[in-house]
Design a protein around this motif. Structure first.
Motif, PDB file in Angstrom:
ATOM      1  N   PRO A  59     -18.906  69.985 109.793  1.00 29.34           N
ATOM      2  CA  PRO A  59     -19.075  68.807 108.942  1.00 29.34           C
ATOM      3  C   PRO A  59     -20.468  68.782 108.309  1.00 29.34           C
ATOM      4  CG  PRO A  59     -18.112  68.178 111.043  1.00 29.34           C
ATOM      5  CD  PRO A  59     -18.490  69.627 111.168  1.00 29.34           C
ATOM      6  N   VAL A  60     -20.537  68.279 107.081  1.00 31.29           N
ATOM      7  CA  VAL A  60     -21.828  68.169 106.388  1.00 31.29           C
ATOM      8  C   VAL A  60     -22.040  66.721 105.946  1.00 31.29           C
ATOM      9  CG1 VAL A  60     -21.874  70.541 105.545  1.00 31.29           C
ATOM     10  CG2 VAL A  60     -20.743  68.789 104.189  1.00 31.29           C
ATOM     11  N   THR A  61     -23.298  66.356 105.741  1.00 25.61           N
ATOM     12  CA  THR A  61     -23.586  64.993 105.294  1.00 25.61           C
ATOM     13  C   THR A  61     -23.281  64.886 103.800  1.00 25.61           C
ATOM     14  OG1 THR A  61     -25.873  65.768 105.133  1.00 25.61           O
ATOM     15  CG2 THR A  61     -25.328  64.351 106.989  1.00 25.61           C
ATOM     16  N   SER A  62     -22.429  63.956 103.441  1.00 26.44           N
ATOM     17  CA  SER A  62     -21.973  63.888 102.051  1.00 26.44           C
ATOM     18  C   SER A  62     -23.061  63.370 101.110  1.00 26.44           C
ATOM     19  CB  SER A  62     -20.727  63.013 101.940  1.00 26.44           C
ATOM     20  OG  SER A  62     -20.994  61.722 102.438  1.00 26.44           O
TER      21      SER A  62
ATOM     22  N   LYS B 525     -26.455  68.899 118.537  1.00 26.43           N
ATOM     23  CA  LYS B 525     -26.563  70.196 117.882  1.00 26.43           C
ATOM     24  C   LYS B 525     -25.902  70.177 116.502  1.00 26.43           C
ATOM     25  CE  LYS B 525     -25.535  74.953 119.063  1.00 26.43           C
ATOM     26  NZ  LYS B 525     -26.388  75.768 119.901  1.00 26.43           N
ATOM     27  N   ASN B 526     -24.738  69.576 116.431  1.00 27.89           N
ATOM     28  CA  ASN B 526     -24.007  69.571 115.159  1.00 27.89           C
ATOM     29  C   ASN B 526     -24.467  68.480 114.207  1.00 27.89           C
ATOM     30  OD1 ASN B 526     -22.349  71.684 115.923  1.00 27.89           O
ATOM     31  ND2 ASN B 526     -20.928  70.340 116.978  1.00 27.89           N
ATOM     32  N   GLY B 527     -25.097  67.457 114.748  1.00 27.53           N
ATOM     33  CA  GLY B 527     -25.380  66.300 113.898  1.00 27.53           C
ATOM     34  C   GLY B 527     -26.802  66.169 113.401  1.00 27.53           C
ATOM     35  N   SER B 528     -27.769  66.877 114.020  1.00 29.41           N
ATOM     36  CA  SER B 528     -29.166  66.633 113.679  1.00 29.41           C
ATOM     37  C   SER B 528     -29.543  67.203 112.325  1.00 29.41           C
ATOM     38  CB  SER B 528     -30.093  67.234 114.740  1.00 29.41           C
ATOM     39  OG  SER B 528     -29.962  66.521 115.931  1.00 29.41           O
ATOM     40  N   LEU B 529     -30.610  66.674 111.802  1.00 29.18           N
ATOM     41  CA  LEU B 529     -31.057  67.093 110.470  1.00 29.18           C
ATOM     42  C   LEU B 529     -31.790  68.424 110.485  1.00 29.18           C
ATOM     43  CD1 LEU B 529     -31.812  66.627 107.471  1.00 29.18           C
ATOM     44  CD2 LEU B 529     -33.630  65.139 108.239  1.00 29.18           C
ATOM     45  N   CYS B 530     -32.740  68.593 111.393  1.00 33.54           N
ATOM     46  CA  CYS B 530     -33.554  69.811 111.319  1.00 33.54           C
ATOM     47  C   CYS B 530     -33.388  70.671 112.559  1.00 33.54           C
ATOM     48  CB  CYS B 530     -35.030  69.466 111.095  1.00 33.54           C
ATOM     49  SG  CYS B 530     -35.948  69.160 112.614  1.00 33.54           S
ATOM     50  N   THR B 535     -31.531  72.459 117.907  1.00 34.78           N
ATOM     51  CA  THR B 535     -31.681  73.394 119.016  1.00 34.78           C
ATOM     52  C   THR B 535     -32.136  72.712 120.303  1.00 34.78           C
ATOM     53  OG1 THR B 535     -33.947  73.838 118.344  1.00 34.78           O
ATOM     54  CG2 THR B 535     -32.262  75.332 117.502  1.00 34.78           C
ATOM     55  N   ALA B 536     -32.542  71.462 120.213  1.00 35.15           N
ATOM     56  CA  ALA B 536     -33.058  70.796 121.415  1.00 35.15           C
ATOM     57  C   ALA B 536     -32.074  70.816 122.590  1.00 35.15           C
ATOM     58  CB  ALA B 536     -33.468  69.357 121.084  1.00 35.15           C
ATOM     59  N   PRO B 537     -30.763  70.708 122.350  1.00 32.47           N
ATOM     60  CA  PRO B 537     -29.859  70.722 123.506  1.00 32.47           C
ATOM     61  C   PRO B 537     -29.623  72.109 124.101  1.00 32.47           C
ATOM     62  CG  PRO B 537     -28.830  69.677 121.587  1.00 32.47           C
ATOM     63  CD  PRO B 537     -30.050  70.391 121.107  1.00 32.47           C
TER      64      PRO B 537
END
Ligand SMILES: Cc1cc2nc3c(=O)[nH]c(=O)nc-3n(C[C@H](O)[C@H](O)[C@H](O)COP(=O)(O)O)c2cc1C
Ligand code: SF4
Ligand code: SF4
Ligand code: FES
Lengths: 213, 651
Positions: A59-62, B525-530, B535-537
């Motif tokens: 998923p990507v941020t829209s 892991k899947n949701g963070s911006l940078c 990688t923190a988890p």
């Protein structure tokens, strides 16, 4: 105008808009907190506006995707919903849920998203944790409610856009990050009183005028 | 830019080279012996300043003529402070001495320098092949290494540009000035060099993207932020051989069309800042930097920017923000810095090691570089190996060497006859690998596939007495504090991960904890911006995958298998081993928890014990009576005798 497919439906969008805006304009709701229409560089910080795009693994941020013809987008997949629910639960785990005493009650982005994503307002498994102090009253005409704020950054962004030099900013790091009136001179009272764009844009009730509750 | 007027740049540089050779010869031919002392931060921390002062004192006292040559770090941390003594008159080859304290320095001055006895019991080896003394090259810690980036570290004085030049420095630059930027980038692309800052992106491609942009005013930034706990290879390079990095930066700027460059180094590295500053000034004074480099039309200024030491400021977009004077917060990419970087200009950001790899590649050619390492990860990797290993320090190895070779052969394995448990690679972004991965080759892709990461090159080796839950807690504590606070997953998610891990280590785990850790880690892991949040988890995910039994023991049995989580362990004294009348442990206990039993042995009052473990250290090895157990309930209860009796026995 470009044509793209969202959830099986063809929609039209102007070149240069973001996917999030294109969806919202076409009455396809995607949860979001930090997106401001018309500001070129989005913060992409709330991590709620996820969608799946054909050809992309995850998923990507829209709000960060410029529309392209022939994009095939899904807004309602298990992976998308999982991320959105977790993000909302995380926000609620540090939120002082006290809707009846909050000025944002019934027009609050968190309430809307909770209803949409079917997430309870109580944190569930996550430890509920609030920050101190509860309210920052150091500004001459604004009060800041630490545990209502979702740190979307919109207030800072509008202030920056409008005033060039923002009167409010993020302070501290990590979990302790807050919005702060750092550097605001007392004589800002008048100009803030007249502007209050930050109060208007706050999606929750975190920034309020001193006179209101 | 096109190559210009090279004959003159060649001429200018040969004059500099001649001067360098002359100075070197003068030093070599100077009478008396030479004492080389490692004076990087690591050496100074172990007492190199005192060692140097002791040599100076002793030399002047005895009227011995000798030259003290301060060099950088050779990476052998276990040997600091070290010196190499070259005393030709004695007939011995140059000798490497480890652990040279001030006292030893005085002793060596008298016995070796004055009387000619090298005191062989104190040496590590000779630094040259010879007939008399075994060479250090016979040790795997030396001969299994492959030095490309660190080749000159510890051999030259970092504050003397001529020493670098005498060792062949800046010839790669002169060579580049003869070629077109496109040719240089092709060479770098052919070499397969991948960024050493963690992600392993192709350096040649990054440069090519930068070269092709039409925009003017490009920047080159050397990323020397190095915020990982336990990592110090970039600092060592900056302090030991700054010119190789500067040369790499100049070549990068020439090839990409940049006219301004910055070294972003953390202010907590004061020595590195000072040394790089000196290096820039010296390079300028020789015309290797500044306006019209070596008589060509190519100009470049390099400035130093001192960062304030936030881990996240190593992330390239946050780094740029912080130079611009804003809060160091990452932003969404694309646009990448090569398109829109510092002050919105195209910006090439490379790690210290990446840039330091450039001069050797240019000098020896892409084919030579490709011979080192593996197909997809050519070249060398530098690790700071710490933890439970016999010979910790900085190690430069060809990519593709196995973890086993690195840990057991090069670094001497696990001390104290303990068993290997795990190796943590890549710092807070990396993962913990168990024994079954010891034969994994070290390269970007294999480590990622195993769930760890090359990262910046931190490596912590852990023996059986380590607790993986506690290790994860340690790293999460770090990332949680260092999160910039911008995005939801990292800011709040890592806080909850840490909260859960802390509860587990205190024996307050809940049934749902393990699932929650797993799910939340995946989402962060899947949701963070940078990259920080993404990688923190990793430490949690890998340890949950490979050391689940540690987690289950904490959650279900309130037991810590590594005997490290204080809330889950207890100390007791084995009455069969305790020697009657001995009270070695009594005095060291900070809380007076140790009492005397009715038959004059010792017992631990569990209600007072703070589990510092001092008594374990104090108990004489011939008795070895203090035992550590988990869960605490396993400790037998020994009654404290009523007060009067205890008093009587003590008196
Ligand atoms: C949280 C975080 C910290 C980082 N810290 C560093 C660092 O200290 N040094 C570094 O060179 N790269 C660091 N990076 C990677 C940089 O963003 C960037 O990828 C790198 O400097 C590019 O150089 P390279 O291509 O030579 O590897 C970090 C990345 C993240 C996400
Ligand atoms: S005060 Fe309101 S607008 Fe500002 S960051 Fe907090 S939630 Fe967003
Ligand atoms: S992942 Fe963490 S460090 Fe990166 S932008 Fe988000 S909050 Fe900041
Ligand atoms: S609206 Fe896209 S991340 Fe906040």
């Amino acid at each position: 105008m470009l044509t793209l497919t969202v959830d099986g439906k063809e929609i039209q969008a102007k070149k240069g808009t973001t996917l999030l805006k294109a969806c919202l304009d076409n009455d396809i709701y995607i949860p979001n907190l930090c997106y401001i229409d018309g500001i070129e560089e989005t913060a992409a910080s709330c991590r709620l506006c996820f969608v799946e795009i054909e050809g992309e693994e995850k998923p990507v941020t829209s709000c960060t995707v410029p529309v392209k013809a022939s994009l095939k987008v899904k807004t309602d997949t298990p992976a998308v919903r999982r991320l959105q629910k977790t993000a909302l639960r995380l926000l609620l785990s540090v939120h002082h849920v006290d809707c009846k005493n909050c000025p944002a009650n019934k027009k609050c982005a968190l309430q809307d998203m909770a209803k949409f994503l079917k997430v309870g307002l109580k944190p569930g498994h996550l430890q509920h944790c609030l920050k101190e102090p509860e309210i920052d009253t150091s500004h001459p005409c604004l009060d800041y409610y630490t545990n209502r704020c979702v740190l979307c950054g919109k207030c800072i962004q509008v202030c920056l856009t409008h005033n060039g030099q923002p009167e409010i900013t993020f302070a501290r790091r990590g979990f302790n990050t807050v919005v702060s009136f750092f550097g605001t001179a007392k004589n800002e009272k008048d100009s803030c009183d007249e502007c209050i764009r930050c109060v208007d844009i706050c999606p929750v009730g975190a920034l309020v005028l001193k006179s209101s509750p | 830019m096109n190559p210009v007027n090279n004959t003159s740049s060649d001429q200018i540089f040969s004059a500099i080279q001649e001067e360098a050779a002359k100075r070197r010869k003068a030093n070599e031919e100077a009478p008396g012996c030479k004492i080389h002392i490692g004076m990087a931060t690591c050496g100074i921390a172990s007492g190199a300043l005192e060692t140097k002062a002791a040599f100076e004192d002793a030399l002047s006292q005895r009227g011995i003529e000798a030259r003290i040559h301060t060099v950088g770090c050779i990476g052998h941390c276990y040997a600091e402070p070290y010196v190499i003594i070259d005393h030709p008159e004695s007939g011995f080859p140059p000798i490497f001495y480890p652990d040279v304290t001030a006292g030893k320095a005085k002793m060596l001055t008298k016995l070796f320098l004055e009387e000619g006895d090298p005191r062989l019991e104190h040496i590590l080896g000779a630094t040259e092949e010879n007939e008399m003394i075994p060479s250090v090259m016979e040790f795997p810690r030396f001969n299994l290494e492959k030095r490309v980036v660190m080749e000159k570290c510890g051999r030259i004085d970092p504050e003397d540009i001529y020493e670098y030049i005498a060792e062949g420095g800046y010839t790669a630059l002169v060579n580049c000035l003869r070629r077109t930027p496109a040719e240089i980038i092709e060479e770098i692309q052919n070499s397969g060099l991948r960024g050493r800052g963690g992600a392993g992106f192709s350096t040649g491609r990054k440069w090519e993207l930068a070269r092709q942009t039409q925009q003017k005013d490009k920047f080159v930034i050397c990323n020397a932020d190095e915020g990982d706990p336990g990592a110090y290879m970039d600092r060592t390079l900056l302090e030991s051989n700054p010119h190789q990095i500067i040369e790499g930066m100049i070549i990068c700027a020439y090839a990409t069309g940049a006219r301004q460059a910055l070294v972003y180094v953390r202010a907590e590295y004061p020595l590195a800042v000072k040394i790089v500053h000196t290096a820039i000034e010296q390079a300028k004074s020789l015309g290797l930097l500044g306006k019209g480099i070596l008589g060509t039309a190519f100009d470049l200024e390099i400035e130093i920017f001192e960062g304030s030491g936030a881990f996240v400021c190593g992330e390239e977009t946050a780094l740029i923000r912080s130079i611009e004077g804003y809060r160091g917060m990452p932003r969404h990419r694309p646009p990448y810095p090569v398109e829109k970087g510092l002050w919105e200009k195209p910006t090439i950001i490379n790690n210290v090691k990446t840039l330091a790899s450039v001069p050797p590649i240019i000098e020896n050619g892409a084919a030579w570089y490709r011979e080192i390492g593996t197909e997809n990860s050519p070249g060398t990797a530098i690790f700071s190996v710490v933890g439970n290993v016999t010979h910790p320090g900085l190690v430069e190895i060809p990519m593709g060497v196995s973890l086993r070779t690195l840990i057991f052969d090069i670094c001497g394995g696990i001390p104290n006859k303990k068993a290997f448990k795990a190796v943590q690679i890549g710092g807070p972004s990396g993962g913990c690998l168990p024994e079954k991965f010891l034969d994994t080759p070290i390269d970007f892709d294999s480590l990622t596939a195993a769930g760890a990461m090359m990262g910046s090159g931190g490596m912590v080796v852990m023996d059986e007495d380590n607790c993986l839950v506690d290790v994860s807690r340690y790293f999460l504590d770090f990332t949680q504090k260092e999160s910039c606070g911008k995005c939801t997953f990292c800011r709040i998610g890592s806080y909850h991960l840490l909260d859960t891990l802390e509860r587990l280590t205190k024996g307050e785990g809940r049934e749902t904890d393990l699932d929650q850790l797993q799910q939340l880690s995946e989402d962060i892991k899947n949701g963070s911006l940078c990259g920080l949040g993404k990688t923190a988890p990793n430490p949690v995910l890998t340890s949950l995958r490979y050391f689940k039994e540690d987690y289950i023991a904490h959650a279900e049995e309130k037991r810590c298998p590594g005997l490290t989580c204080r809330a889950l362990i207890a100390f007791y004294i084995d009455l069969d081993k305790c020697a009657r009348g001995c009270d070695a442990c009594v005095g060291v206990c900070p809380t007076e928890a140790i009492f005397t039993t009715s038959n004059r042995k010792k017992g631990v009052d569990q209600s007072l014990c703070v589990k510092c473990g001092e008594c374990v250290v104090a108990c004489p090895p011939e008795y070895d009576a203090v035992e550590k157990v988990s869960p605490p309930g396993l400790a037998p209860i020994i009654e404290r005798p009523p007060e009067p009796l205890a008093k009587k026995i003590v008196s």
